[in-house]
Design an enzyme around this catalytic site. Structure first.
Site, short mmCIF file in Angstrom:
data_model
loop_
_atom_site.label_atom_id
_atom_site.label_comp_id
_atom_site.label_asym_id
_atom_site.label_seq_id
_atom_site.Cartn_x
_atom_site.Cartn_y
_atom_site.Cartn_z
N ASP A 115 -10.37 -4.44 -4.22
CA ASP A 115 -9.74 -3.52 -3.28
C ASP A 115 -10.48 -2.19 -3.30
O ASP A 115 -10.48 -1.49 -4.32
CB ASP A 115 -8.28 -3.32 -3.70
CG ASP A 115 -7.49 -2.48 -2.71
OD1 ASP A 115 -8.10 -1.75 -1.91
OD2 ASP A 115 -6.24 -2.56 -2.75
N HIS A 144 -7.94 -5.40 -0.18
CA HIS A 144 -6.78 -4.53 -0.05
C HIS A 144 -5.64 -5.21 0.70
O HIS A 144 -4.47 -5.05 0.34
CB HIS A 144 -7.16 -3.24 0.66
CG HIS A 144 -6.04 -2.25 0.78
ND1 HIS A 144 -5.41 -1.70 -0.31
CD2 HIS A 144 -5.41 -1.73 1.87
CE1 HIS A 144 -4.45 -0.90 0.08
NE2 HIS A 144 -4.43 -0.89 1.41
N SER A 157 0.83 -1.20 0.00
CA SER A 157 0.00 0.00 0.00
C SER A 157 0.88 1.26 0.00
O SER A 157 1.62 1.48 -0.95
CB SER A 157 -0.97 -0.04 1.18
OG SER A 157 -1.97 0.92 1.06
#
Length: 261
Positions: free
Chosen positions: A212, A242, A111
């Site tokens: 996601d 995610h 991320s």
């Protein structure tokens, strides 16, 4: 050993920053064969997360060097989250990689860590340092602008501008995340997707869930299009979220790293 888990050794610390702004960055280094795999966590995550722990166990089983750390305001590192910015987290990341990452590490960014890994790769390449590869999990490149500011309603933008902070509810934590004006404004100094092509000079493997809600898979595809000169492999996980922390997702992660090391 930590109080929460007696099987985990306590962290070590690296001092980062100039006088008056020194942060003790917590890290754990597993010695082993190079290239060392470096874990770069996500926004409000830490080095004891499921993926980081899985990679530590994988490294132990394969005799591989593994380095993980917490950004300031995260986990066991010093500092308040509200004081942090992309610039500070990048400074800390580069300091840890330079000091402990070995000759040509593999950066594994999740991320926000994916954005920081690309920023670190650019800085290290400019210094003439080599990387063995990048593995990016739902890379949130430019997230402060493209995935936050541009999506915020006017009322939220006004609160951030006038009050300096907005506390954003999160499905990943009982406590809201403070989104500061400093984070948004500093993030604009590091935007990559509207600039020149991204060049890492090493193999890149992107893992992206198609379900996601935080980093849409089309955002990852935009990143791929912005890396025309690199060797990029993209794995789209049709039912992936995610976090990509299910057993099958973790197997994909270790397989991607093994494909590079």
């Amino acid at each position: 050993m930590t109080q929460d888990n007696p099987q985990i050794a306590p962290p070590q610390f690296l001092a980062v920053g100039a006088e008056g702004d020194v942060r003790r960055v917590a890290y754990r280094l597993r010695t082993g064969r190079e290239p060392i795999v470096v874990w770069m966590g996500g926004f409000r995550s830490d080095m004891l997360s499921t993926k980081a722990a899985t990679l530590d166990a994988w490294a132990a089983g394969n005799g591989r060097g593994f380095l993980r750390y917490d950004y300031s305001g995260h986990g066991e590192s010093d500092g308040r989250f509200e004081d942090a910015t992309i610039s500070r987290w990048l400074e800390e990341s580069l300091a840890v990689i330079r000091a402990l990452g070995g000759a040509a590490p593999v950066l594994v960014g999740s991320s926000m860590g994916g954005w920081l890994a690309l920023l670190a790769a650019r800085a290290l390449r400019a210094e003439g340092r080599k990387l063995s590869g990048l593995v990016l999990i739902a890379p949130a490149v430019d997230f402060t602008e493209a995935l936050m500011w541009q999506r915020f309603p006017d009322a939220v933008k006004q609160e951030i501008t006038e009050k300096g902070v907005w506390r954003r509810p999160s499905p990943y934590s009982p406590e809201p995340y403070p989104i500061t004006r400093a984070l948004i404004e500093d993030g604009r100094r590091h935007l990559m997707l509207d600039g020149p092509p991204i060049v890492t000079g090493c193999p890149v493997h992107i893992l992206q869930g198609m379900q996601d809600p935080d980093v849409p898979w089309k955002h990852a595809m935009r990143l791929v299009e912005h890396m025309p000169g690199d060797d990029v492999v993209t794995t789209l996980v049709k039912d992936g979220d995610h976090r990509l922390s299910r057993p099958e997702d973790l197997q994909r992660l270790t397989a991607a790293i093994e494909g590079i090391v």
